[in-house]
Design an enzyme around this catalytic site. Structure first.
Site, PDB file in Angstrom:
ATOM      1  N   HIS A  71     -12.289   7.477   2.027  1.00  0.00           N
ATOM      2  CA  HIS A  71     -13.533   7.942   2.642  1.00  0.00           C
ATOM      3  C   HIS A  71     -14.658   8.035   1.615  1.00  0.00           C
ATOM      4  O   HIS A  71     -15.224   9.100   1.388  1.00  0.00           O
ATOM      5  CB  HIS A  71     -13.315   9.292   3.340  1.00  0.00           C
ATOM      6  CG  HIS A  71     -12.464   9.179   4.567  1.00  0.00           C
ATOM      7  ND1 HIS A  71     -11.118   9.430   4.565  1.00  0.00           N
ATOM      8  CD2 HIS A  71     -12.780   8.803   5.838  1.00  0.00           C
ATOM      9  CE1 HIS A  71     -10.624   9.236   5.786  1.00  0.00           C
ATOM     10  NE2 HIS A  71     -11.615   8.856   6.577  1.00  0.00           N
ATOM     11  N   ASN A  72     -14.982   6.898   1.036  1.00  0.00           N
ATOM     12  CA  ASN A  72     -15.972   6.861  -0.038  1.00  0.00           C
ATOM     13  C   ASN A  72     -17.215   6.078   0.398  1.00  0.00           C
ATOM     14  O   ASN A  72     -17.338   5.700   1.567  1.00  0.00           O
ATOM     15  CB  ASN A  72     -15.325   6.232  -1.276  1.00  0.00           C
ATOM     16  CG  ASN A  72     -14.634   4.921  -0.921  1.00  0.00           C
ATOM     17  OD1 ASN A  72     -15.166   4.131  -0.131  1.00  0.00           O
ATOM     18  ND2 ASN A  72     -13.451   4.700  -1.470  1.00  0.00           N
ATOM     19  N   PHE A  73     -18.107   5.832  -0.570  1.00  0.00           N
ATOM     20  CA  PHE A  73     -19.372   5.166  -0.238  1.00  0.00           C
ATOM     21  C   PHE A  73     -19.158   3.750   0.312  1.00  0.00           C
ATOM     22  O   PHE A  73     -19.899   3.293   1.172  1.00  0.00           O
ATOM     23  CB  PHE A  73     -20.273   5.138  -1.482  1.00  0.00           C
ATOM     24  CG  PHE A  73     -21.628   4.556  -1.239  1.00  0.00           C
ATOM     25  CD1 PHE A  73     -22.500   5.111  -0.309  1.00  0.00           C
ATOM     26  CD2 PHE A  73     -22.053   3.433  -1.944  1.00  0.00           C
ATOM     27  CE1 PHE A  73     -23.763   4.566  -0.078  1.00  0.00           C
ATOM     28  CE2 PHE A  73     -23.312   2.890  -1.727  1.00  0.00           C
ATOM     29  CZ  PHE A  73     -24.162   3.451  -0.791  1.00  0.00           C
ATOM     30  N   HIS A 106     -16.678   2.813   2.152  1.00  0.00           N
ATOM     31  CA  HIS A 106     -16.289   2.954   3.565  1.00  0.00           C
ATOM     32  C   HIS A 106     -17.547   3.192   4.402  1.00  0.00           C
ATOM     33  O   HIS A 106     -17.709   2.602   5.479  1.00  0.00           O
ATOM     34  CB  HIS A 106     -15.303   4.115   3.735  1.00  0.00           C
ATOM     35  CG  HIS A 106     -15.071   4.510   5.163  1.00  0.00           C
ATOM     36  ND1 HIS A 106     -14.449   3.681   6.081  1.00  0.00           N
ATOM     37  CD2 HIS A 106     -15.401   5.647   5.848  1.00  0.00           C
ATOM     38  CE1 HIS A 106     -14.407   4.303   7.262  1.00  0.00           C
ATOM     39  NE2 HIS A 106     -14.979   5.484   7.150  1.00  0.00           N
ATOM     40  N   HIS A 155     -21.826   9.228   8.415  1.00  0.00           N
ATOM     41  CA  HIS A 155     -20.733   9.769   9.226  1.00  0.00           C
ATOM     42  C   HIS A 155     -19.572  10.411   8.467  1.00  0.00           C
ATOM     43  O   HIS A 155     -18.810  11.181   9.056  1.00  0.00           O
ATOM     44  CB  HIS A 155     -20.198   8.698  10.184  1.00  0.00           C
ATOM     45  CG  HIS A 155     -19.118   7.865   9.588  1.00  0.00           C
ATOM     46  ND1 HIS A 155     -19.364   6.869   8.686  1.00  0.00           N
ATOM     47  CD2 HIS A 155     -17.772   7.925   9.721  1.00  0.00           C
ATOM     48  CE1 HIS A 155     -18.215   6.335   8.300  1.00  0.00           C
ATOM     49  NE2 HIS A 155     -17.236   6.953   8.912  1.00  0.00           N
ATOM     50  N   ASP A 156     -19.393  10.120   7.176  1.00  0.00           N
ATOM     51  CA  ASP A 156     -18.276  10.739   6.426  1.00  0.00           C
ATOM     52  C   ASP A 156     -18.776  11.426   5.153  1.00  0.00           C
ATOM     53  O   ASP A 156     -18.005  11.573   4.187  1.00  0.00           O
ATOM     54  CB  ASP A 156     -17.208   9.687   6.069  1.00  0.00           C
ATOM     55  CG  ASP A 156     -16.122   9.574   7.137  1.00  0.00           C
ATOM     56  OD1 ASP A 156     -15.858  10.584   7.819  1.00  0.00           O
ATOM     57  OD2 ASP A 156     -15.561   8.472   7.287  1.00  0.00           O
ATOM     58  N   ASP A 211     -16.173   2.614  12.977  1.00  0.00           N
ATOM     59  CA  ASP A 211     -15.458   3.512  12.066  1.00  0.00           C
ATOM     60  C   ASP A 211     -14.038   3.040  11.765  1.00  0.00           C
ATOM     61  O   ASP A 211     -13.535   3.188  10.661  1.00  0.00           O
ATOM     62  CB  ASP A 211     -15.411   4.916  12.702  1.00  0.00           C
ATOM     63  CG  ASP A 211     -14.967   5.986  11.729  1.00  0.00           C
ATOM     64  OD1 ASP A 211     -15.048   5.748  10.507  1.00  0.00           O
ATOM     65  OD2 ASP A 211     -14.560   7.071  12.180  1.00  0.00           O
ATOM     66  N   GLN A 214       0.306   0.310  10.704  1.00  0.00           N
ATOM     67  CA  GLN A 214      -0.669  -0.523  11.409  1.00  0.00           C
ATOM     68  C   GLN A 214      -0.243  -0.943  12.801  1.00  0.00           C
ATOM     69  O   GLN A 214      -1.078  -0.982  13.706  1.00  0.00           O
ATOM     70  CB  GLN A 214      -1.016  -1.777  10.593  1.00  0.00           C
ATOM     71  CG  GLN A 214      -1.902  -1.518   9.397  1.00  0.00           C
ATOM     72  CD  GLN A 214      -3.009  -0.533   9.618  1.00  0.00           C
ATOM     73  OE1 GLN A 214      -2.759   0.675   9.706  1.00  0.00           O
ATOM     74  NE2 GLN A 214      -4.229  -0.984   9.710  1.00  0.00           N
TER      75      GLN A 214
HETATM   76  P1  5GP Z   1     -12.516   8.300   9.783  1.00  0.00           P
HETATM   77  O1  5GP Z   1     -13.598   8.881  10.626  1.00  0.00           O
HETATM   78  O2  5GP Z   1     -11.633   9.321   9.168  1.00  0.00           O
HETATM   79  O3  5GP Z   1     -13.037   7.291   8.808  1.00  0.00           O
HETATM   80  O4  5GP Z   1     -11.591   7.396  10.725  1.00  0.00           O
HETATM   81  C1  5GP Z   1     -10.838   7.951  11.704  1.00  0.00           C
HETATM   82  C2  5GP Z   1      -9.372   7.947  11.408  1.00  0.00           C
HETATM   83  O5  5GP Z   1      -8.759   6.819  12.003  1.00  0.00           O
HETATM   84  C3  5GP Z   1      -8.938   7.837   9.961  1.00  0.00           C
HETATM   85  O6  5GP Z   1      -9.000   9.026   9.249  1.00  0.00           O
HETATM   86  C4  5GP Z   1      -7.521   7.382  10.125  1.00  0.00           C
HETATM   87  O7  5GP Z   1      -6.689   8.466  10.464  1.00  0.00           O
HETATM   88  C5  5GP Z   1      -7.609   6.473  11.292  1.00  0.00           C
HETATM   89  N1  5GP Z   1      -7.733   5.069  10.860  1.00  0.00           N
HETATM   90  C6  5GP Z   1      -8.849   4.357  10.630  1.00  0.00           C
HETATM   91  N2  5GP Z   1      -8.549   3.099  10.286  1.00  0.00           N
HETATM   92  C7  5GP Z   1      -7.197   3.020  10.286  1.00  0.00           C
HETATM   93  C8  5GP Z   1      -6.263   1.970  10.032  1.00  0.00           C
HETATM   94  O8  5GP Z   1      -6.605   0.840   9.724  1.00  0.00           O
HETATM   95  N3  5GP Z   1      -4.948   2.291  10.139  1.00  0.00           N
HETATM   96  C9  5GP Z   1      -4.507   3.520  10.490  1.00  0.00           C
HETATM   97  N4  5GP Z   1      -3.200   3.712  10.563  1.00  0.00           N
HETATM   98  N5  5GP Z   1      -5.348   4.519  10.746  1.00  0.00           N
HETATM   99  C10 5GP Z   1      -6.674   4.277  10.657  1.00  0.00           C
HETATM  100 MN    MN Z   2     -15.073   7.046   8.747  1.00  0.00          MN
END
Ligand code: 5GP
Ligand code: MN
Length: 539
Positions: free
Chosen positions: A247-249, A251, A287-288, A397, A448
């Site tokens: 959850h960095n820049f 992202h 958003h993060d 997201d 996944q």
């Molecule tokens: P966030 O708002 O935290 O960036 O995204 C929402 C959440 O969706 C993430 O914290 C993570 O739990 C889930 N998520 C997002 N992308 C992936 C992905 O590619 N694989 C999995 N397993 N979870 C994901």
């Molecule tokens: Mn996010």
């Protein structure tokens, strides 16, 4: 003063010791210890010519070189020093010896060879690890770098969690230097596609690309956003994303870039007002903000400051949003400062809605609502538009798997790194362990396949129902990713089975009389068990 002379051998070498007859026993022991070059914890034994063990004391019978005692170090125990002393001493010794080596080589060769430079880097990084991992503080090397009255938490990466002032300043200067440069038309077009590869760009360049998005969507002109204010805003945003694995820049950039791509691919400019697009892009950017790498479940279970402040209701998303408006409160950062109050209010309401929608606990509610309005969707109906905006930020997201494999796969590694860290900390702190983050239960493919089948595809398919052109852009790559990870999952299962078979074969070998040479043939499957192909799938 009367002295005694004793003759003995140590490691086959003849030695002789002289000491006063009335000296303390410890002195005699130390004397023999130094003759054997033994450490304080090594065990010494002295034998008489008959081969019997005798006490090392001042009372030892004087002897002659032809009839001498035999001294032996029977156990050299170098690990009985406390580990803390051991580690810091060895670290200091490594440093010291490397410095000496470097000096010597510098004198002879005139420059530090790459191999010495590499070793120095490794020693530094090892030291940094020992100094920054709080649960290794018992080694005596941990430096608590938290400032003021901030309560330290066991972040394994806490040392690099928040960006340093130097790091920010360096990127700011670079960004400002680059921001006056013209970005090529080719890059501007590439930026509008979901195939864009974020890994090719460093943070200062990413800030320029974000600036391009605001300009090319005509936001700067339409909303009278001065370039300096946009730059200052983007810099503050960059500064408030932490150095954590996922959850960095970068992202933040990926989510914003996907939103930007969706706006162009679906020709949203002809369907929604510019202010709605401004809300969506800015929501993605913010958003993060200030994510620390621990999800809401952790915040709530660990009763963090955020969970307390927001009463367990979307603590993170509320925080990301609050930080966004904290940044915008400063007039020099406020990209909306030239807008009338009612527009600002509309934007604020929109951004709050969009950022709060990224809490995955609302996923089913938002998706069900979207499905129910789809049959009679109108871009001009406020309720419909609001849900669409939430769906678009949600899609952006979690859209990594909609990107080319070379871009998406490193993101999964980053995500799992953050997940595994959280579950490790949960175990350490005795909190409930978040199952999908547990390194003992989750693998890359298992993480996944479920996520794509049950979260990504159902969401993406509904959006593609409204915008059929997205099928090819975002659904096809997600289906491909599902095939890829399904194959990988099967390969891992096969590998597990093979390993179990090998272990059973080895066990039965142990309990049955051995065959000639004791060799057990494990079969062709076993020899393939650890090849890379079985891990990534034979295709
Ligand atoms: P966030 O708002 O935290 O960036 O995204 C929402 C959440 O969706 C993430 O914290 C993570 O739990 C889930 N998520 C997002 N992308 C992936 C992905 O590619 N694989 C999995 N397993 N979870 C994901
Ligand atoms: Mn996010």
């Amino acid at each position: 003063m009367a002295t005694k002379i004793l003759y003995f051998t140590v490691n086959g070498k003849p030695e002789q010791a002289e000491f006063p007859v009335d000296c303390p026993a410890q002195d005699v022991k130390d004397l023999f210890r130094s003759a054997a070059e033994a450490g304080p914890h090594d065990i010494l034994k002295l034998y008489n010519p008959k081969g019997n063990i005798i006490n090392i004391s001042p009372g030892l019978e004087p002897n002659s070189p032809s009839c001498c005692y035999k001294l032996e170090v029977v156990a050299a125990d170098r690990n009985t020093e406390p580990l803390g002393t051991f580690t810091s001493t060895s670290l200091m010794m490594c440093d010291f010896r490397l410095q000496g080596l470097e000096k010597k080589i510098l004198m002879e060769a005139g420059e530090t060879p790459a191999v010495v430079y590499e070793m120095k880097k490794q020693v530094d990084s090892f030291r940094e690890k020992l100094e920054s991992v709080e649960h290794l503080s018992w080694l005596g090397l941990f430096k608590d770098l938290s400032e003021g009255n901030h309560k330290p938490s066991p972040f394994y990466h806490k040392r690099t969690l928040r960006k340093t002032r130097e790091e920010c300043e360096h990127v700011r200067v670079k960004f400002l230097q680059m921001s006056s440069l013209e970005v090529s038309e080719e890059v501007r077009q590439y930026l509008k596609t979901p195939t864009f590869d974020n890994w090719q760009w460093e943070d200062a360049e990413i800030m320029v690309l974000l600036q391009v998005m605001y300009t090319d969507l005509d936001f700067t002109a339409t909303f009278n956003i001065e370039p300096e204010v946009l730059q200052q805003f983007l810099y503050e945003v960059y500064r408030r994303y932490n150095n954590i694995p996922f959850h960095n820049f970068k992202h933040c950039f990926c989510v914003t870039q996907m939103m930007y791509g969706l706006i162009w691919l679906t020709d949203l400019r002809s369907k929604l007002d510019a202010i709605d697009l401004l809300i969506m892009l800015t929501s993605a950017v913010c958003h993060d903000l200030d994510h620390t790498g621990y999800n809401n479940a952790y915040q709530i279970n660990a009763r963090t400051e955020l969970a307390l402040r927001y009463n367990d209701i979307s603590p993170l998303e509320n925080h990301h949003c609050a930080v966004a408006f904290e940044i915008l409160e400063k007039t020099e950062n406020n990209i909306f400062r030239n807008l009338p109050m009612d527009k600002y209010k509309q934007i604020r309401e929109g951004i709050i809605k969009c950022i709060l929608a990224t809490d995955m606990t609302s996923h089913n509610d938002i998706l069900s609502k979207f499905k129910s309005i789809l049959p009679a969707f109108h871009f001009t109906t406020k309720d419909h538009k609001d849900v669409l905006m939430m769906i678009l930020i949600k899609v952006s997201d979690i859209s990594n798997e909609a990107r080319p494999m070379e871009v998406a796969e490193p993101w999964l590694d980053c995500l799992l790194q953050e997940f595994y860290n959280q579950s490790d900390v949960e175990k350490m702190e005795g909190l409930p362990v978040t199952p999908f983050m547990d390194r003992d239960k989750v693998t890359k493919p298992s993480s996944q396949t479920g996520f794509i089948r049950f979260v990504l595809l159902p969401l993406f398919i509904e959006l593609a129902n409204l915008f059929p052109c997205l099928e090819h852009h975002i659904i096809d790559p997600v289906r491909k990713a599902l095939d890829y990870y399904t194959e990988m999952e099967k390969a891992l299962e096969r590998e597990k089975l093979n390993r179990a078979q090998c272990e059973n074969a080895a066990k039965s070998k142990d309990t049955t009389p051995s065959t000639a040479g004791g060799h057990v043939e494990a079969g062709p499957e076993a020899s393939r068990a650890h090849t890379p192909q079985t891990v990534v799938g034979d295709t």
